[in-house]
Design an enzyme around this catalytic site. Sequence first.
Site, PDB file in Angstrom:
ATOM      1  N   LYS A  43       0.953  -1.057  -0.191  1.00  0.00           N
ATOM      2  CA  LYS A  43       0.026  -0.191  -0.108  1.00  0.00           C
ATOM      3  C   LYS A  43       0.867   1.224   0.030  1.00  0.00           C
ATOM      4  CE  LYS A  43      -1.575   2.856   2.979  1.00  0.00           C
ATOM      5  NZ  LYS A  43      -1.521   4.183   1.806  1.00  0.00           N
ATOM      6  N   CYS A 103      14.190  11.458   5.262  1.00  0.00           N
ATOM      7  CA  CYS A 103      14.292  10.903   6.844  1.00  0.00           C
ATOM      8  C   CYS A 103      15.793  11.203   7.356  1.00  0.00           C
ATOM      9  CB  CYS A 103      13.977   9.463   6.966  1.00  0.00           C
ATOM     10  SG  CYS A 103      14.981   8.425   5.626  1.00  0.00           S
TER      11      CYS A 103
HETATM   12  P1  NAD Z   1       3.062   8.855   7.153  1.00  0.00           P
HETATM   13  O1  NAD Z   1       3.376   7.989   8.414  1.00  0.00           O
HETATM   14  O2  NAD Z   1       1.858   9.555   6.976  1.00  0.00           O
HETATM   15  O3  NAD Z   1       2.564   7.556   5.879  1.00  0.00           O
HETATM   16  C1  NAD Z   1       3.375   6.422   5.785  1.00  0.00           C
HETATM   17  C2  NAD Z   1       2.605   5.475   5.112  1.00  0.00           C
HETATM   18  O4  NAD Z   1       1.720   4.646   6.155  1.00  0.00           O
HETATM   19  C3  NAD Z   1       1.618   5.874   3.942  1.00  0.00           C
HETATM   20  O5  NAD Z   1       1.307   4.765   3.075  1.00  0.00           O
HETATM   21  C4  NAD Z   1       0.249   6.078   4.633  1.00  0.00           C
HETATM   22  O6  NAD Z   1      -0.999   5.914   3.860  1.00  0.00           O
HETATM   23  C5  NAD Z   1       0.324   4.842   5.849  1.00  0.00           C
HETATM   24  N1  NAD Z   1      -0.579   5.081   6.910  1.00  0.00           N
HETATM   25  C6  NAD Z   1      -1.134   6.059   7.490  1.00  0.00           C
HETATM   26  N2  NAD Z   1      -1.819   5.891   8.638  1.00  0.00           N
HETATM   27  C7  NAD Z   1      -1.672   4.310   8.710  1.00  0.00           C
HETATM   28  C8  NAD Z   1      -2.204   3.587   9.771  1.00  0.00           C
HETATM   29  N3  NAD Z   1      -3.164   4.070  10.756  1.00  0.00           N
HETATM   30  N4  NAD Z   1      -2.074   2.293   9.507  1.00  0.00           N
HETATM   31  C9  NAD Z   1      -1.476   1.691   8.315  1.00  0.00           C
HETATM   32  N5  NAD Z   1      -1.016   2.654   7.461  1.00  0.00           N
HETATM   33  C10 NAD Z   1      -1.022   3.919   7.650  1.00  0.00           C
HETATM   34  O7  NAD Z   1       4.626   9.161   6.455  1.00  0.00           O
HETATM   35  P2  NAD Z   1       4.935   9.998   5.037  1.00  0.00           P
HETATM   36  O8  NAD Z   1       4.215  11.501   5.392  1.00  0.00           O
HETATM   37  O9  NAD Z   1       4.327   9.291   4.051  1.00  0.00           O
HETATM   38  O10 NAD Z   1       6.251   9.896   4.854  1.00  0.00           O
HETATM   39  C11 NAD Z   1       7.004  10.885   5.738  1.00  0.00           C
HETATM   40  C12 NAD Z   1       7.750  10.268   7.072  1.00  0.00           C
HETATM   41  O11 NAD Z   1       8.503   9.170   6.737  1.00  0.00           O
HETATM   42  C13 NAD Z   1       8.883  10.891   7.757  1.00  0.00           C
HETATM   43  O12 NAD Z   1       8.501  10.997   9.119  1.00  0.00           O
HETATM   44  C14 NAD Z   1      10.194  10.306   7.308  1.00  0.00           C
HETATM   45  O13 NAD Z   1      11.179  10.577   8.206  1.00  0.00           O
HETATM   46  C15 NAD Z   1       9.808   8.893   7.142  1.00  0.00           C
HETATM   47  N6  NAD Z   1      10.788   8.211   6.407  1.00  0.00           N
HETATM   48  C16 NAD Z   1      11.567   7.225   6.873  1.00  0.00           C
HETATM   49  C17 NAD Z   1      12.291   6.756   6.444  1.00  0.00           C
HETATM   50  C18 NAD Z   1      13.499   5.720   7.051  1.00  0.00           C
HETATM   51  O14 NAD Z   1      14.065   4.587   6.249  1.00  0.00           O
HETATM   52  N7  NAD Z   1      13.899   5.689   8.288  1.00  0.00           N
HETATM   53  C19 NAD Z   1      12.680   6.933   4.830  1.00  0.00           C
HETATM   54  C20 NAD Z   1      11.425   7.662   4.348  1.00  0.00           C
HETATM   55  C21 NAD Z   1      10.749   8.256   4.952  1.00  0.00           C
END
Ligand code: NAD
Length: 475
Positions: free
Chosen positions: A158, A266
Site C-alpha cells: 500500500k 528521513c
Molecule cells: P506517514 O506515516 O504519514 O505515512 C506512511 C504510510 O503509512 C503511508 O502509506 C500512509 O498511507 C500509511 N498509513 C498512515 N496511517 C496508517 C495507519 N493507521 N495504518 C497503516 N498505514 C498507515 O509518512 P509519510 O508522510 O508518507 O512519510 C514521511 C515520514 O516517513 C517521515 O517521518 C520520514 O522521516 C519517514 N521516512 C523514514 C524513512 C526511514 O527509512 N527511516 C525513509 C523515508 C521516510
Amino acid sequence: MGEALVSINPANNEDLVGAFPVSTGEEVDQAVKAARAAYPSWSAMPAPKRGEILFKVAKILEERKEELGHLVTREMGKVISEGLSDVQEAIDMAYYMAGEGRRLQGETIPSELGDKDAKTVRESIGTFAIITPWNFPVAIPSWKLFACLIAGNTAVIKPSSDAPQCAYEFVRILHDAGVPEDVVKIVFGPGHGVGTRLISNYVDGISFTGSCEVGSGVERTAAAFRMPVSTEMGGKNAVIIMNDADLDLAAQGCVWGGFGTAGQRCTAASRIVIHKEVFNDFALKFGALVKELTVGDPFTCDVGPVVNKAAKEKIEGYITDGASRYKCLQNENSIGDLSKGNFVMPTVFLDVDRNDKLAQEEIFGPVVCLIKADNLDDAIDIVNDTKYGLSSAVFTNDIRNSALCERRLKTGIVYINAATIGAEIQFPFGGIKATGMGPREAGGRGGALDFYTNWKVIYRDYSGKLQKAQVEEEE
Ligand code: NAD
C-alpha cells in the site's frame, strides 16, 4: 462509483498526475488472499530463478529510468536529478538482490558430537504487508519488495496516497518482468482504512516506512497479532562542524543534507552543531550558499515544492513560530510563479537552543537550525539528545575527533566529512531509538534479508547411536 484517490503535482496544483479507486475492505482482503495463494509456488521456485526475474526488473527499470524519474519529480516534487536517483537506487537494489538469489547463505558449524553435522538455512516466511511513504516513491518500494521477493515471499503493497502513480508503474514493471501478478498485489487508499485493514488482515509480517506517529501504531498492531515488524521512521539528524574542519566543504555538505529533497528526507540534516570558535565563519559561508539556491520548478531549479498543502502549512507554522524567537535567514531566490505549488522558502535559524522544538521535532521541510557547541563532547551530547537515532555526520580533519564520533554518536549511520544523506544500498539502512525497530533495510549483514527470512538450524546425526549434547557419557 467508489471513492477516488487523486494524485496532484505539488509544483502545480492544477496538474492531475493520476487517479485511482480507493480499495474497498473486500479488495484488500482479496489481495491478501491472492498473495497467500501465490506463496507456495513462488517460494518453491529456486532462488537463482527468482533472481533472474529481478535481473529483468533491473533491465526494464534502466530502460524506463528517464520516464520514471520524470514521473517521480512530477508526482512528489523532488528536483529532477534526485527523481532520476530515486530510480537509480531501485536499479542498484534490483541487481544487488537479484545476485542474492545465488547467495542467501547459511553456515555450516562443527557439532560438538562425532558423526553429526549442523547447518543454518534461511527460509521464506509467507506474505508481507508493505506500507510505504511518498518521499522515495520508487526507491523505498524497491528496498522492501526486492528483498521480500528474492527470499521467496509474496506481498501486498500500500503506497502513500501522495505518490500512487509511481508505485503503480513500479509494480507493473515487476509484473512485466515476470513476477506473477498475485505474487505482488497493490492496494490504494488512506492509511486509516486501507492501511489498517491491510495490517490487521492475516499477513505474516509488516514492513513499514513512514512517520513515528503512524509507525508506533503499526508496531502495536504487529505486537497484538504477534507478527514480525520492521519500522523505519523519522529522524532529527545532525552534522557536527569542528573547529578544524574544511568550512567550505562543510557548508556545501550541509546545503545538500539540509535542502536536498526540500528537506523531506528521513536523513535530512536539520540540525547543524558548530564549534563555537567557527560558528560565525560557518554561518556566513552556509548562509551565502543557501541564499544562492533557486526555488521553483523542480525540473529546472535547486529546490522544489513540498509534497502537499498540509505539509506546507505545517512547515510554515514552524517557521513563523521559530521566527518569533530566533534570528533567521530566508532564501528569496524564487524563479517563476510559485502560487500554484506548495513552495516553502529554505530557512535557517541561528543559535537555536538545543532543547527548542525546532531542534527536537522532525519538521520534514527546508528548515535547518544552527546550534553552538563548546567542544566535541558538548557537540556529541547535543547530537545524541533527541528521541531519534537515524543519521549523523561530522566535518573534521582530526582523526581523533573522527574516531570519537564514530564510536559515540548514537545513530544507525555516521558520516565523516559528508552530509547525513547518501546511503549506499549494499549496507544496512536504518536507525535506533524512536527511528525504528527490527532488522534494517537494504543489503549487507543485518540488512533486509534478516527480516524477510527465518533462520532454521538443521542437525544431522549419522552416528547410528543416541548421542546427547551437553550430557557426559558414562564410561
Ligand atoms: P506517514 O506515516 O504519514 O505515512 C506512511 C504510510 O503509512 C503511508 O502509506 C500512509 O498511507 C500509511 N498509513 C498512515 N496511517 C496508517 C495507519 N493507521 N495504518 C497503516 N498505514 C498507515 O509518512 P509519510 O508522510 O508518507 O512519510 C514521511 C515520514 O516517513 C517521515 O517521518 C520520514 O522521516 C519517514 N521516512 C523514514 C524513512 C526511514 O527509512 N527511516 C525513509 C523515508 C521516510
